[in-house]
Design a protein around this motif. Sequence first.
Motif, PDB file in Angstrom:
ATOM      1  N   LEU A 252       0.814  -1.214   0.000  1.00 37.53           N
ATOM      2  CA  LEU A 252       0.000   0.000   0.000  1.00 37.53           C
ATOM      3  C   LEU A 252       0.844   1.259   0.000  1.00 37.53           C
ATOM      4  O   LEU A 252       0.429   2.296  -0.495  1.00 37.53           O
ATOM      5  CB  LEU A 252      -0.932   0.011   1.221  1.00 37.53           C
ATOM      6  CG  LEU A 252      -2.087  -0.973   1.186  1.00 37.53           C
ATOM      7  CD1 LEU A 252      -2.832  -0.954   2.510  1.00 37.53           C
ATOM      8  CD2 LEU A 252      -3.038  -0.649   0.052  1.00 37.53           C
ATOM      9  N   GLY A 253       2.042   1.174   0.596  1.00 33.61           N
ATOM     10  CA  GLY A 253       2.933   2.326   0.628  1.00 33.61           C
ATOM     11  C   GLY A 253       2.273   3.543   1.239  1.00 33.61           C
ATOM     12  O   GLY A 253       1.573   3.454   2.234  1.00 33.61           O
ATOM     13  N   GLY A 254       2.475   4.682   0.645  1.00 38.69           N
ATOM     14  CA  GLY A 254       1.934   5.926   1.177  1.00 38.69           C
ATOM     15  C   GLY A 254       0.586   6.313   0.601  1.00 38.69           C
ATOM     16  O   GLY A 254       0.169   7.457   0.744  1.00 38.69           O
ATOM     17  N   ASP A 255      -0.105   5.380  -0.057  1.00 41.09           N
ATOM     18  CA  ASP A 255      -1.429   5.672  -0.592  1.00 41.09           C
ATOM     19  C   ASP A 255      -2.326   6.187   0.522  1.00 41.09           C
ATOM     20  O   ASP A 255      -2.540   5.513   1.528  1.00 41.09           O
ATOM     21  CB  ASP A 255      -2.012   4.394  -1.198  1.00 41.09           C
ATOM     22  CG  ASP A 255      -3.359   4.600  -1.851  1.00 41.09           C
ATOM     23  OD1 ASP A 255      -3.873   5.731  -1.789  1.00 41.09           O
ATOM     24  OD2 ASP A 255      -3.895   3.633  -2.414  1.00 41.09           O
ATOM     25  N   SER A 256      -2.845   7.355   0.382  1.00 45.89           N
ATOM     26  CA  SER A 256      -3.608   7.992   1.456  1.00 45.89           C
ATOM     27  C   SER A 256      -5.102   7.722   1.385  1.00 45.89           C
ATOM     28  O   SER A 256      -5.871   8.279   2.166  1.00 45.89           O
ATOM     29  CB  SER A 256      -3.372   9.505   1.443  1.00 45.89           C
ATOM     30  OG  SER A 256      -3.848  10.054   0.225  1.00 45.89           O
ATOM     31  N   ALA A 257      -5.548   6.865   0.474  1.00 45.04           N
ATOM     32  CA  ALA A 257      -6.980   6.560   0.359  1.00 45.04           C
ATOM     33  C   ALA A 257      -7.385   5.603   1.470  1.00 45.04           C
ATOM     34  O   ALA A 257      -7.793   4.471   1.252  1.00 45.04           O
ATOM     35  CB  ALA A 257      -7.275   5.947  -1.008  1.00 45.04           C
ATOM     36  N   ALA A 258      -7.263   6.093   2.713  1.00 41.44           N
ATOM     37  CA  ALA A 258      -7.352   5.224   3.879  1.00 41.44           C
ATOM     38  C   ALA A 258      -8.735   4.655   4.111  1.00 41.44           C
ATOM     39  O   ALA A 258      -8.885   3.673   4.800  1.00 41.44           O
ATOM     40  CB  ALA A 258      -6.894   5.991   5.124  1.00 41.44           C
ATOM     41  N   SER A 259      -9.780   5.271   3.591  1.00 39.11           N
ATOM     42  CA  SER A 259     -11.127   4.778   3.845  1.00 39.11           C
ATOM     43  C   SER A 259     -11.641   3.887   2.730  1.00 39.11           C
ATOM     44  O   SER A 259     -12.779   3.436   2.767  1.00 39.11           O
ATOM     45  CB  SER A 259     -12.089   5.959   4.048  1.00 39.11           C
ATOM     46  OG  SER A 259     -12.136   6.749   2.874  1.00 39.11           O
ATOM     47  N   ASP A 260     -10.834   3.631   1.718  1.00 38.30           N
ATOM     48  CA  ASP A 260     -11.257   2.815   0.585  1.00 38.30           C
ATOM     49  C   ASP A 260     -11.410   1.357   0.974  1.00 38.30           C
ATOM     50  O   ASP A 260     -10.772   0.862   1.905  1.00 38.30           O
ATOM     51  CB  ASP A 260     -10.253   2.925  -0.561  1.00 38.30           C
ATOM     52  CG  ASP A 260     -10.321   4.266  -1.275  1.00 38.30           C
ATOM     53  OD1 ASP A 260      -9.432   4.508  -2.099  1.00 38.30           O
ATOM     54  OD2 ASP A 260     -11.246   5.035  -0.994  1.00 38.30           O
ATOM     55  N   LEU A 261     -12.240   0.654   0.211  1.00 42.54           N
ATOM     56  CA  LEU A 261     -12.385  -0.789   0.360  1.00 42.54           C
ATOM     57  C   LEU A 261     -11.460  -1.483  -0.624  1.00 42.54           C
ATOM     58  O   LEU A 261     -11.317  -1.052  -1.775  1.00 42.54           O
ATOM     59  CB  LEU A 261     -13.827  -1.213   0.096  1.00 42.54           C
ATOM     60  CG  LEU A 261     -14.876  -0.717   1.086  1.00 42.54           C
ATOM     61  CD1 LEU A 261     -16.266  -1.116   0.606  1.00 42.54           C
ATOM     62  CD2 LEU A 261     -14.618  -1.284   2.475  1.00 42.54           C
ATOM     63  N   LEU A 262     -10.828  -2.545  -0.165  1.00 39.78           N
ATOM     64  CA  LEU A 262      -9.986  -3.373  -1.026  1.00 39.78           C
ATOM     65  C   LEU A 262     -10.769  -4.640  -1.354  1.00 39.78           C
ATOM     66  O   LEU A 262     -10.924  -5.517  -0.497  1.00 39.78           O
ATOM     67  CB  LEU A 262      -8.684  -3.715  -0.305  1.00 39.78           C
ATOM     68  CG  LEU A 262      -7.660  -4.549  -1.061  1.00 39.78           C
ATOM     69  CD1 LEU A 262      -7.169  -3.801  -2.292  1.00 39.78           C
ATOM     70  CD2 LEU A 262      -6.491  -4.897  -0.150  1.00 39.78           C
ATOM     71  N   PRO A 263     -11.317  -4.769  -2.568  1.00 40.26           N
ATOM     72  CA  PRO A 263     -12.195  -5.898  -2.894  1.00 40.26           C
ATOM     73  C   PRO A 263     -11.444  -7.235  -2.859  1.00 40.26           C
ATOM     74  O   PRO A 263     -10.252  -7.318  -3.158  1.00 40.26           O
ATOM     75  CB  PRO A 263     -12.676  -5.576  -4.309  1.00 40.26           C
ATOM     76  CG  PRO A 263     -12.422  -4.118  -4.506  1.00 40.26           C
ATOM     77  CD  PRO A 263     -11.213  -3.806  -3.680  1.00 40.26           C
ATOM     78  N   ILE A 264     -12.195  -8.287  -2.506  1.00 41.87           N
ATOM     79  CA  ILE A 264     -11.685  -9.651  -2.540  1.00 41.87           C
ATOM     80  C   ILE A 264     -12.508 -10.410  -3.574  1.00 41.87           C
ATOM     81  O   ILE A 264     -13.739 -10.451  -3.478  1.00 41.87           O
ATOM     82  CB  ILE A 264     -11.800 -10.338  -1.164  1.00 41.87           C
ATOM     83  CG1 ILE A 264     -11.027  -9.539  -0.114  1.00 41.87           C
ATOM     84  CG2 ILE A 264     -11.289 -11.770  -1.235  1.00 41.87           C
ATOM     85  CD1 ILE A 264     -11.248 -10.024   1.308  1.00 41.87           C
ATOM     86  N   PRO A 265     -11.892 -11.010  -4.587  1.00 43.64           N
ATOM     87  CA  PRO A 265     -12.647 -11.688  -5.646  1.00 43.64           C
ATOM     88  C   PRO A 265     -13.540 -12.806  -5.104  1.00 43.64           C
ATOM     89  O   PRO A 265     -13.161 -13.538  -4.192  1.00 43.64           O
ATOM     90  CB  PRO A 265     -11.543 -12.250  -6.552  1.00 43.64           C
ATOM     91  CG  PRO A 265     -10.370 -11.343  -6.322  1.00 43.64           C
ATOM     92  CD  PRO A 265     -10.447 -10.973  -4.872  1.00 43.64           C
ATOM     93  N   ASP A 266     -14.730 -12.943  -5.696  1.00 47.43           N
ATOM     94  CA  ASP A 266     -15.711 -13.923  -5.237  1.00 47.43           C
ATOM     95  C   ASP A 266     -15.153 -15.339  -5.247  1.00 47.43           C
ATOM     96  O   ASP A 266     -15.459 -16.148  -4.359  1.00 47.43           O
ATOM     97  CB  ASP A 266     -16.959 -13.870  -6.118  1.00 47.43           C
ATOM     98  CG  ASP A 266     -17.782 -12.605  -5.898  1.00 47.43           C
ATOM     99  OD1 ASP A 266     -17.571 -11.936  -4.864  1.00 47.43           O
ATOM    100  OD2 ASP A 266     -18.627 -12.284  -6.761  1.00 47.43           O
TER     101      ASP A 266
END
Length: 379
Positions: free
Chosen positions: A53-67
């Motif tokens: 993730l490094g310094g990506d500041s999109a802290a409230s985003d969801l990280l999808p998990i494939p079905d």
Amino acid sequence: MPNPHPAAVAAANSFDEWTQLHEVVVGRAEYYTAHNVDTSWRLFFHDNVAPTLGGDSAASDLLPIPDQLVDELNEDITGLVTALAACGVNVLRPAAPGKDVDISSPFWSARATPPLNIRDQTIILGNTIVETAPHVRARVFENDLLKPLFYSYFEAGSNWLSMPRPALTRDSLDDAYFRRQGIDVSCATDGETALGIDGLGLEMIFDGAQCMRLGRDVLVNVANRNHELALRWLTVNLPQLRFHRLDGIADNHIDSVVVPLRPGLMLLRSPKYLSYLPLAMQSWDVIYPPATNESDFPDYTDFGFVIPIASRYIDINVLSVNETTVVVNAHYPELISLLEKRGFTVVPVRHRHRRLFGGGFHCFTLDTVRAGGCDDYLG
């Protein structure tokens, strides 16, 4: 009126990690479709997610998990349930989660996590159910899905305690473990969106998987002020037990570091951890698990942006049925062979995506009834 709660076989009784297992709760993962990658999640899984993730500041985003991966995980959990039942263990399950449940407090919001790694939010200490104080905001309401079972155990005669629920505000989490090692966690904390509460600083925050039970004695990993407060709470509320502080043996959980298999014998990740343990345990016989590497785990390249959140040591996270029978991931044949050479009966169960979902068989289970009592194994 009929009793609405599922019937447990008996009151909870679980003092250790190895005596005969009679009853267990196995977690479930329906609708585990995303990780909520807020600051609390990034800090908890920092060692494994920071490089990606490094310094990506999109802290409230969801990280999808494939079905497909969720479906395969549920297939493997069904295999675990079947294997434990075949060993004569009574298996109970949490209530089923709802789909894509969003939760919030006055200070933050998150996508709820289903009750999969149920070892984290609860620990059974003798006949007492202890609900702990979660590190990750998305998990605050997870134990509600276990409450039908907890009521059943309570009605059967168990004690039931809960640590104070943490507010998990912007100032609640202590990063001292990382600072002591010179690790920069700004990539986890700089994107913080949660609000604060005036006058509230570091809170009591703690997971059950920071403990290992040895009869009367309980090992407790304390890596920061959050954990220190929890250890004090445990000591005050359960004075009949002896709690042994392990000073920062890990950042949080220890059930992929030290796993007692029976009195006098343990799995230990490496010799460097021996000095953290009580002196009486340092003379125990030790099995050091065979090395693993990245090639031993699934390659998620074809699934896009998928992040393994657990370390490559997750397969040490085994579950003992008794002193000679252990449930081990079928994808770790080196450990299976080593344990069999030491006289164990190994129950191999497939678990493909253990790093992606952050837990092994010890994490997925809550052993509520074992044969052992408040015995003294450390003297």
